[in-house]
Design an enzyme around this catalytic site. Structure first.
Site: not given
Ligand code: F6R
Length: 603
Positions: A2, A27, A102, A476, A480, A483, A499, A598
């Site tokens: 939010c 966000r 929250g 990683e 990417k 997501e 395995h 985000k």
């Molecule tokens: C993936 C991504 C998330 C963040 C995770 C932690 O691309 O952005 O996996 O890495 O939510 O976020 P932070 O780094 O802000 O604690």
């Protein structure tokens, strides 16, 4: 998650509230709303959908002159996304309006009691209890009413409230969710992050845990008991940094910024062949005694932490433990004087990371954080912070912040090695110093990555494999891809294939191999032979000039030759762009993937 914005002042329009919400869109959200004073009444507009839908619904009202108001983007937790559950929420008399980030954990009990006392609820949200509680405690001053209800609340909140009779005054409080305040000649503004404030000012104040503030002609902070003096922070980000600047997506822009990000992350820290961290001054004794490092992070930041484990174990032979913070917070982690805890977070607001840090701090542990956001909760709760200096990262998928995390961790490893009297391998620092130039070479040829991505767009499954430092890169790369393109992408250490996971592979299940010219290349070649024998197509990241690997793979993406410790770094933009182009080819909302936010401020 939010987003909150509010302003009071002269010369504002409803459009200012909506423009601020656009800056908060990144966000992640599913509904949006605004409430503002019009004469001595408050008008409310809220809608399920995009900020642009709200904008359309407001029409001519956007140009209405107003003395202020509040605005919100909601990411549903309690109650489905719909018009009624969207914020702002209001009391029985429609005089008090609130926006909240929250979770109010005891909202059910509070609601039951309020209903018994005659309050009428219209939404399914936890937030609505705040409006009714303020209503019961309101005696002509919105800040005092808000302060009265805070002891009744369990959970986390950033809340901003307004009353129709108190034109030009907003009251705000925080616990566990951030709020930032800014002020220029004409306006006082409050928001859940810096991006919508940059238009008004670069001098900001962060609300601390348990504090409340009234934002009006003056900005008065009140701590748990008394008035408090606040430190003003200068934000170096510009409004333009948080805009797309001609790129189709923020994600692409942020990947293209990586050479600059690397320079900024290293600036002042890499001096010739020496590494120095101002931030660690005075910690030399502690660091020289460190026997164990424990990483605290989630998602992409956790993958950066995993890379550190391989690097440090190789360089200094000290043990490094990595675990996702959502698990670590519930484990009985040992804390002692020989353990350094490193928390990594782009946003500095990730709930699981913060809660783990708090547990470690309660037991007397020392926490060093790596963070990109000045004034964020993590930076205020850690013992020391190293800033990533990557600039605002708007796209939900983390790219440039990851690159900054990895480079800062490599520098940190070098510093730890120096403190512990260990040698740094020849060539590593030279290659590190010029790493931004290698990134430029990769990014100039991004069209080759796009062409390869097009070949793989049709596949709905992917398996990423790597070994040693290539394994976190595989994780990683898969994260990417899944997501932003919703492809089922898993990642395994290549030695684990036989395995179990190799059973998945056939001609419809391609493999993405991380196979740079490092110490594990020969082993990787064996694993690639195994998957090829199952008819799986193999695309791989390979070192320029490594013809042996080149001949074996169906498609190759090239990275320049660097010291083996640096392959995870130069690999990053290739993996990011491959995922980006697949998602873009599919016409997906790359910057705001479904179901994601985000900054993950709830558990
Ligand atoms: C993936 C991504 C998330 C963040 C995770 C932690 O691309 O952005 O996996 O890495 O939510 O976020 P932070 O780094 O802000 O604690």
């Amino acid at each position: 998650m939010c987003g909150i914005f509010g302003f009071v002042g002269e010369g504002g329009k409803v459009r200012d509230l909506v423009d601020a919400l656009k800056k908060l869109e990144y966000r992640g959200y599913d509904s949006a709303g605004v409430a503002f004073w019009d004469e001595d009444a408050v008008r409310l507009f809220k809608i399920k959908g995009k900020v642009s839908d709200l904008e359309t619904a407001l029409g001519d009202i956007l140009d209405l002159d107003i003395k202020g108001g509040i605005a919100h983007t909601r990411w549903a937790t309690h109650g489905e996304p719909n018009d009624v559950n969207a914020h702002p929420h209001f009391d029985c008399e429609r005089k008090i309006f609130v926006v909240h980030n929250g979770i109010i954990e005891n909202h059910k009990e509070l609601r039951k009691e309020l209903e018994k006392r005659g309050h009428r609820f219209v939404s399914d949200t936890d937030t609505e209890v705040l409006a009714h509680l303020i209503e019961e405690n309101y005696y002509g001053n919105i800040l005092e009413a808000l302060r009265r209800i805070l002891p009744l609340l369990r959970g986390s909140y950033a809340v901003v409230a307004m009353h129709s009779d108190e034109v030009g005054i907003l009251a705000a409080a925080r616990k566990g969710s951030p709020l930032v305040i800014g002020k220029n000649e004409n306006f006082c503004v409050v928001a859940s992050d810096i991006t919508p404030i940059l238009k008004y000012t670069k001098e900001v104040i962060f609300l601390d845990e348990g504090e409340t503030v009234s934002v009006g002609g003056t900005v008065d902070f009140v701590g748990l008991k008394d008035s408090v003096e606040k430190r003003i922070f200068h934000i170096s980000w510009s409004e333009r940094d948080a805009e797309k600047g001609g790129y189709k997506h923020f994600m692409l822009k942020e990947i293209m910024e990586e050479p600059e990000v690397l320079k900024n992350a290293m600036a002042g820290r890499m001096k010739g062949s020496k590494v120095e961290f101002e931030e660690l001054k005075g910690w030399e004794d502690f660091l020289s005694n460190v026997e164990k490092v424990k990483m605290i992070a989630c998602g992409t930041s956790h993958h950066a932490g995993m890379l550190f484990k391989y690097f440090i174990e190789d360089l200094i032979q000290i043990e490094v433990e990595t675990d996702v913070a959502s698990e670590m917070r519930y484990r009985k982690t040992k804390v002692d004087d020989e353990t350094l805890f490193i928390a990594i977070s782009q946003s500095g607001e990730t709930a699981d990371t913060l809660e783990t840090v708090r547990k470690i701090k309660e037991k007397g542990g020392r926490v060093l954080s790596l963070c990109n956001v000045l004034g964020s909760t993590l930076t205020r709760e850690s013992d020391r912070t190293i800033f990533l200096n990557a600039g605002p990262e708007i796209s939900v998928a983390s790219t440039k912040a990851y690159v900054a995390q990895v480079v800062v961790l490599l520098l940190l490893g070098v510093e730890l090695a120096r403190i512990k009297g260990k040698n740094i391998p020849a060539g590593f620092l030279d290659d590190l110093r010029d790493i931004h130039a290698r990134f430029e070479e990769i990014l100039e040829n991004s069209n080759l990555i796009r062409d390869t991505a097009r070949e793989f767009v049709k596949f709905r499954n992917f398996m990423y494999i790597g070994r040693w430092m290539g394994y976190p890169s595989a994780l990683e790369g898969a994260l990417k891809l899944k997501e932003i393109s919703y492809t089922n992408a898993t990642a395994y250490p290549a030695g684990e294939l036989k395995h179990g996971p190799i059973a998945l592979l056939d001609e419809d299940f391609p493999v993405f191999a991380i196979v740079p010219t490092d110490r594990m290349k020969e082993k990787m070649l064996n694993n690639i032979m195994e998957v090829k024998a199952r008819k799986a197509k193999v695309v791989g990241v390979v070192t320029e000039g490594d013809d042996e690997v080149f001949r074996l793979l169906d498609h190759t993406l090239k990275i320049p030759k660097v010291h083996e410790y640096l392959y995870p770094l130069v690999m990053a933009p290739v993996l990011q762009l491959f995922a980006y182009f697949i998602a873009d080819e599919r016409g997906l909302d790359v910057d705001k993937p479904r179901n994601l936010a985000k900054s993950v401020t709830v558990e």
